[in-house]
Design an enzyme around this catalytic site. Structure first.
Site, PDB file in Angstrom:
ATOM      1  N   GLN A 171       1.051  -1.465  -0.144  1.00  0.00           N
ATOM      2  CA  GLN A 171       0.145   0.235  -0.454  1.00  0.00           C
ATOM      3  C   GLN A 171       0.925   1.319  -0.011  1.00  0.00           C
ATOM      4  O   GLN A 171       0.599   2.082  -0.562  1.00  0.00           O
ATOM      5  CB  GLN A 171      -0.802   0.085   1.491  1.00  0.00           C
ATOM      6  N   CYS A 226      -4.687   0.537   4.094  1.00  0.00           N
ATOM      7  CA  CYS A 226      -4.978  -0.662   4.216  1.00  0.00           C
ATOM      8  C   CYS A 226      -6.978  -2.017   4.377  1.00  0.00           C
ATOM      9  O   CYS A 226      -6.535  -2.740   4.092  1.00  0.00           O
ATOM     10  CB  CYS A 226      -4.859  -0.692   5.585  1.00  0.00           C
ATOM     11  N   HIS A 285      -5.612  -0.637  11.590  1.00  0.00           N
ATOM     12  CA  HIS A 285      -5.403  -1.401  10.450  1.00  0.00           C
ATOM     13  C   HIS A 285      -6.188  -2.274  10.260  1.00  0.00           C
ATOM     14  O   HIS A 285      -6.258  -3.070  10.965  1.00  0.00           O
ATOM     15  CB  HIS A 285      -3.682  -1.729  10.554  1.00  0.00           C
TER      16      HIS A 285
END
Length: 342
Positions: free
Chosen positions: A144, A150, A284
């Site tokens: 990424q 993410c 995340h």
């Protein structure tokens, strides 16, 4: 009283010790500076000016010392190593390389095709080991980069997985399309939710391939709302019952699952089963692609991350499974979901 010569000898000894210590410090600093230069060359890192380089060198040196001390003195089930994130503070790392946006939960859509049931609830037996890579349901590791996307990578990996399982076709799908187009509560490189990504794919009647819509690691203008060029589609998605690793294992047995985690301690993870008490401040998005048990009977989740192959176990990591934490290690069982193809 000592003689003048005695004092002179003592003074010389003290001066010699100081000089030796100074030379030792200079040697250490030179070695650290060389290590930083080699690291910069390895990762193609450049800085805008000497002031920025000096700042990054200090951060790099502090991180190297921390990693060395961690591996030497802490009795852990995993190791750390110097990687491409080594000149970032923990705060910079989290702000640039994560992107699960908890604030977007307030704007989470209420879709008509999101099931409130858990279709795998009645599974009574699951195998002790699952690895969806062996079934071709996991595409190669992606990166990424410095974009908080993410959520897009997590959702795409789950859709790639169910697409392979249901159709027999492995295809790398477009995270950039989600970054640019899935704006229903998501904020591109500033963060988002996997559920919102699933909802976009449903409403858009599919998602295109990575080849058709390559990743750019930045926010862009949506180029693909059209229905042609679709490489995969889903008909719905479900959430795994929160805080249940048993339910999560049932889901992962059937397909890869998107999960959110607290990645605070992930920056320098290298190998082994991460077992730190890393908290539950979800920040995340990753994808669980399997689970298993080590030779010393440590249970783990097998996780696909989106920070490139240089990080972790060639882009993957293992996180402690069946931990004492109600939400799972690093909150891994708190917010999990998976796409459906009817």
């Amino acid at each position: 009283m000592g003689s003048t010569s005695d004092f002179a000898i003592v003074a010389l000894l003290i001066l010699g010790t100081w000089a030796s210590q100074a030379m030792s410090r200079t040697s250490l600093e030179a070695a650290s500076a060389k290590k930083h230069e080699e690291w910069m060359a390895q990762y193609g890192r450049t800085y805008s000016d000497n002031a920025e380089k000096e700042k990054r060198f200090k951060i790099f040196n502090d991180n190297v010392n921390f990693i060395e001390q961690f591996n030497k003195y802490r009795n852990r089930t995993y190791k750390m190593r110097v990687n491409g994130l080594a000149d970032l503070t923990k705060e910079e790392f989290l702000s640039q390389f994560t992107g699960f946006d908890v604030s977007a939960c307030s704007s989470r859509p209420v879709p008509g095709r999101k099931s409130k049931s858990f279709r795998y609830e009645n599974l009574t037996e699951v195998p002790s080991i699952v690895d969806w890579r062996k079934q071709g349901a996991v595409t190669p590791i992606k990166n990424q980069r410095r974009c908080g996307s993410c959520w897009a990578f997590s959702a795409v990996a789950a859709v790639e997985g169910i697409t392979k399982i249901k159709t027999g076709k492995q295809v790398s799908l477009s995270e950039q399309q989600l970054v640019d187009c899935a704006t229903n509560g998501n904020h591109g490189c500033q963060g988002g939710l996997m559920d919102n990504a699933f909802e976009y794919i449903i409403q858009n009647k599919g998602i295109t391939s990575e080849d058709e819509y390559p990743y750019e690691a930045m926010d862009g203008t949506c180029k693909s709302n059209q229905k042609d060029g679709v490489a995969a589609h889903i008909t719905g998605y479900e959430e795994v019952p929160s805080n249940s690793e048993e339910a999560l294992q049932k889901a992962v047995y059937v397909q890869p699952v998107s999960v959110s985690v607290d990645a605070t301690n992930f920056q320098f993870y290298s190998e082994g089963v991460l077992s730190d008490d890393c908290g539950t401040r979800l920040n995340h998005g990753v994808t669980i692609i399997g689970y298993g048990t080590t030779e010393d009977n440590t249970k783990y989740w097998l996780v696909k991350n989106s920070w490139g192959e240089d990080w972790g176990e060639k882009g993957y990591m293992r996180i402690l499974r069946d931990s004492d934490s109600p939400g799972g290690q690093c909150g891994i069982a708190m917010d999990a979901s998976y796409p459906i193809i009817a």
